[in-house]
Design an enzyme around this catalytic site. Structure first.
Site, PDB file in Angstrom:
ATOM      1  N   GLU A  36      40.371  34.152  40.785  1.00 40.47           N
ATOM      2  CA  GLU A  36      40.279  33.935  39.341  1.00 40.47           C
ATOM      3  C   GLU A  36      41.717  33.968  38.842  1.00 40.47           C
ATOM      4  O   GLU A  36      42.331  35.028  38.748  1.00 40.47           O
ATOM      5  CB  GLU A  36      39.443  35.064  38.717  1.00 40.47           C
ATOM      6  CG  GLU A  36      39.393  35.030  37.200  1.00 40.47           C
ATOM      7  CD  GLU A  36      38.728  36.294  36.616  1.00 40.47           C
ATOM      8  OE1 GLU A  36      37.792  36.848  37.240  1.00 40.47           O
ATOM      9  OE2 GLU A  36      39.170  36.728  35.545  1.00 40.47           O
ATOM     10  N   ARG A  40      46.967  34.366  31.717  1.00 39.56           N
ATOM     11  CA  ARG A  40      47.906  35.313  31.097  1.00 39.56           C
ATOM     12  C   ARG A  40      49.339  34.836  31.295  1.00 39.56           C
ATOM     13  O   ARG A  40      50.263  35.390  30.724  1.00 39.56           O
ATOM     14  CB  ARG A  40      47.737  36.699  31.724  1.00 39.56           C
ATOM     15  CG  ARG A  40      46.392  37.304  31.409  1.00 39.56           C
ATOM     16  CD  ARG A  40      46.159  38.610  32.121  1.00 39.56           C
ATOM     17  NE  ARG A  40      44.732  38.783  32.284  1.00 39.56           N
ATOM     18  CZ  ARG A  40      44.152  39.829  32.825  1.00 39.56           C
ATOM     19  NH1 ARG A  40      44.878  40.834  33.270  1.00 39.56           N
ATOM     20  NH2 ARG A  40      42.840  39.879  32.936  1.00 39.56           N
ATOM     21  N   LYS A 123      30.553  39.252  32.777  1.00 36.65           N
ATOM     22  CA  LYS A 123      31.618  40.133  33.224  1.00 36.65           C
ATOM     23  C   LYS A 123      31.459  41.458  32.467  1.00 36.65           C
ATOM     24  O   LYS A 123      31.067  41.459  31.301  1.00 36.65           O
ATOM     25  CB  LYS A 123      32.957  39.467  32.897  1.00 36.65           C
ATOM     26  CG  LYS A 123      34.183  40.307  33.204  1.00 36.65           C
ATOM     27  CD  LYS A 123      35.432  39.421  33.205  1.00 36.65           C
ATOM     28  CE  LYS A 123      36.692  40.268  33.251  1.00 36.65           C
ATOM     29  NZ  LYS A 123      37.783  39.601  33.979  1.00 36.65           N
TER      30      LYS A 123
HETATM   31  C1  3PG Z   1      40.452  41.495  34.630  1.00 39.21           C
HETATM   32  O1  3PG Z   1      40.809  40.690  33.807  1.00 39.21           O
HETATM   33  O2  3PG Z   1      39.388  41.368  35.225  1.00 39.21           O
HETATM   34  C2  3PG Z   1      41.242  42.719  34.871  1.00 39.21           C
HETATM   35  O3  3PG Z   1      42.534  42.642  34.403  1.00 39.21           O
HETATM   36  C3  3PG Z   1      41.205  43.209  36.250  1.00 39.21           C
HETATM   37  O4  3PG Z   1      41.312  44.555  36.113  1.00 39.21           O
HETATM   38  P1  3PG Z   1      42.214  45.425  37.082  1.00 39.21           P
HETATM   39  O5  3PG Z   1      43.624  44.931  36.903  1.00 39.21           O
HETATM   40  O6  3PG Z   1      42.022  46.853  36.621  1.00 39.21           O
HETATM   41  O7  3PG Z   1      41.728  45.228  38.474  1.00 39.21           O
END
Ligand code: 3PG
Length: 208
Positions: A36, A40, A123
């Site tokens: 994914e 960002r 999600k």
């Molecule tokens: C996301 O967008 O799913 C998160 O940023 C992932 O979370 P994590 O960095 O705590 O794994």
């Protein structure tokens, strides 16, 4: 290859699309052939484009906040769309383009908004903050038809606890794709972290 074939989804933040080829190969070698790629960074569309050239990896877009980003992701070859929250416009555009879409939904109202649009996979982000495993268990009572992809606070140490829940179809996270390792071209680190996660998952699947 389809989205539901995958139970661990690496959430990628990539600063330079030149790293995308090596990163994709590392994910495949580590046994987690899906990414994914989050919007960002401005490198996201190019990274999706480059990774999509590898037929062994299933590439989608994450942190998709706007309809314009859905279009950009689709044009780059993204095979699925993930949002941190629920946006009707983002869901509708994804559906229009025939792309599977997983919006973020952590409250009953948000989950019902997703159901209204015909979606049954959401999600659950940030999973740690919004109640983690007890919250997912509680949501299973009124929403037995909904599957969740918890992310945010999922790690190598708790991924099997999440995956063991009947309403958790997959987990996502960035722990196996550290931004610094990607930037440094340390794809061996990514491969090893993926291999550890894949082995943990195989352990619980073997036990079922
Ligand atoms: C996301 O967008 O799913 C998160 O940023 C992932 O979370 P994590 O960095 O705590 O794994």
């Amino acid at each position: 290859m389809k989205l539901s074939d995958h139970r661990i989804i690496p959430v990628v933040v990539i600063d330079d699309a030149h790293s995308a080829k090596g990163l994709g190969e590392a994910l495949v070698r580590g046994g987690i052939p899906i990414a994914e790629v989050t919007f960002r960074t401005s490198a996201a569309p190019d990274a999706i484009r480059v990774m999509s050239e590898n037929p062994d990896i299933f590439v989608g877009a994450g942190t998709v906040l706007t309809v314009a980003q859905v279009d950009e992701a689709a044009a780059a070859g993204a095979k699925f769309i993930v949002s941190p929250g629920f946006s009707r416009a983002v869901v509708e555009r994804s559906v229009e383009l025939g792309l599977p879409v997983i919006p973020g939904a952590v409250t009953p109202s948000e989950i019902m908004a997703a159901l209204d649009l015909g979606l049954t996979t959401c999600k659950f982000f940030p999973a740690g903050i919004y109640g983690g495993i007890p919250a997912l268990k509680a949501l299973g009572n009124p929403f037995p038809q909904v599957s969740f992809v918890p992310t945010g606070g999922v790690s190598a140490s708790n991924l099997t606890d999440f995956l063991a829940l009947p309403n958790v179809i997959a987990v996502g996270g960035s722990w196996m794709v550290p931004t610094a390792a990607i930037a440094a071209g340390d794809f061996e680190q990514v491969r090893a972290l993926c291999a550890t996660a894949a082995a943990a998952m195989a352990g619980i699947e073997g036990a079922v």
